[in-house]
Design a protein around this motif. Structure first.
Motif, PDB file in Angstrom:
ATOM      1  N   ASN A 118       0.854  -1.180   0.000  1.00  0.00           N
ATOM      2  CA  ASN A 118       0.000   0.000   0.000  1.00  0.00           C
ATOM      3  C   ASN A 118       0.894   1.235   0.000  1.00  0.00           C
ATOM      4  OD1 ASN A 118      -2.471  -1.458   0.143  1.00  0.00           O
ATOM      5  ND2 ASN A 118      -2.086  -1.806   2.304  1.00  0.00           N
ATOM      6  N   LEU A 119       0.901   1.907  -1.121  1.00  0.00           N
ATOM      7  CA  LEU A 119       1.740   3.095  -1.242  1.00  0.00           C
ATOM      8  C   LEU A 119       1.043   4.322  -0.683  1.00  0.00           C
ATOM      9  CD1 LEU A 119       3.113   2.689  -4.888  1.00  0.00           C
ATOM     10  CD2 LEU A 119       4.281   2.158  -2.732  1.00  0.00           C
ATOM     11  N   PRO A 120       1.812   5.260  -0.145  1.00  0.00           N
ATOM     12  CA  PRO A 120       1.225   6.534   0.283  1.00  0.00           C
ATOM     13  C   PRO A 120       0.702   7.297  -0.935  1.00  0.00           C
ATOM     14  CG  PRO A 120       3.548   6.374   0.935  1.00  0.00           C
ATOM     15  CD  PRO A 120       3.232   5.186   0.099  1.00  0.00           C
ATOM     16  N   GLU A 121      -0.193   8.216  -0.698  1.00  0.00           N
ATOM     17  CA  GLU A 121      -0.730   9.025  -1.799  1.00  0.00           C
ATOM     18  C   GLU A 121       0.295  10.018  -2.329  1.00  0.00           C
ATOM     19  OE1 GLU A 121      -4.573  10.797  -1.490  1.00  0.00           O
ATOM     20  OE2 GLU A 121      -5.349   9.122  -0.319  1.00  0.00           O
ATOM     21  N   ASN A 122       1.112  10.580  -1.434  1.00  0.00           N
ATOM     22  CA  ASN A 122       2.052  11.624  -1.832  1.00  0.00           C
ATOM     23  C   ASN A 122       3.490  11.145  -1.695  1.00  0.00           C
ATOM     24  OD1 ASN A 122      -0.002  13.673  -2.216  1.00  0.00           O
ATOM     25  ND2 ASN A 122      -0.210  13.649   0.000  1.00  0.00           N
TER      26      ASN A 122
END
Length: 143
Positions: free
Chosen positions: A7-11
Motif C-alpha cells: 500500500n503506497l502513500p498518496e504523496n
C-alpha cells in the motif's frame, strides 16, 4: 498462494528518472528482479542526497536495510526510462520505511511498473549497535 501487496502513500516527496541499461537485462530480455532492487537502491541514494544525506551519514548514522518487498507490475526493457518516486513513512524508534513507486514512461504516459518498500534501520557503525532515528531526520523526511 498469497501475494505481496504494498500500500503506497498518496504523496511522494521525491522522484528521479533512471534509464535501463543493457546490463540490467536478464536472459529473458527484461529487467531481472535483482536489478529492480538495484534501481531502487539508486533511487534511495538520490533521495538521501536530495535531503543532504548519504546512506552512511544520516546525521552521523548509517543505515541497514532490514527487509525489502517488490510488487512487479510491468516488464522493463533496454532504454526504458523509469521514474521512481520515493518517500518515507512508518517511523518508529530505530527506523522507518521507504516506499517506491516505479513508473515506466512510454509515449509521454507513466505506466506503473512496480511498487516497493524497504525497511530502514538506523545504525551506529562506530559502536556496532542500533541507534534511534534523530528527530531532525523525521522532520526532514516526513511529508
Amino acid at each position: 498462494m498469497d501475494r505481496i501487496k504494498i500500500n503506497l502513500p498518496e504523496n511522494f516527496t521525491f522522484a528521479t528518472d533512471i534509464a535501463v541499461r543493457i546490463t540490467d537485462l536478464n536472459y529473458g530480455g527484461h529487467v531481472g528482479n535483482d536489478r529492480f532492487l538495484s534501481l531502487i537502491q539508486e533511487a534511495r541514494q538520490q533521495y538521501f542526497l536530495h535531503y543532504g544525506y548519504e546512506e552512511m551519514n544520516i546525521e552521523g548514522l548509517g543505515i541497514i536495510i532490514t527487509d525489502a518487498a517488490i510488487e512487479f507490475k510491468q516488464q522493463l526493457g533496454y532504454g526504458d526510462i523509469v521514474r521512481i518516486h520515493v518517500t518515507a513513512g512508518g517511523f518508529d524508534k530505530f527506523g522507518f520505511d521507504l516506499f517506491y513507486k516505479m513508473e515506466v514512461i512510454k509515449n509521454d504516459k507513466a505506466i506503473i511498473a512496480g511498487k516497493a518498500k524497504t525497511g530502514i534501520l538506523c545504525y551506529d557503525y562506530t559502536n556496532q549497535k542500533m541507534a534511534r532515528v534523530p528527530e531532525s531526520v523525521k522532520e526532514k523526511l516526513v511529508l
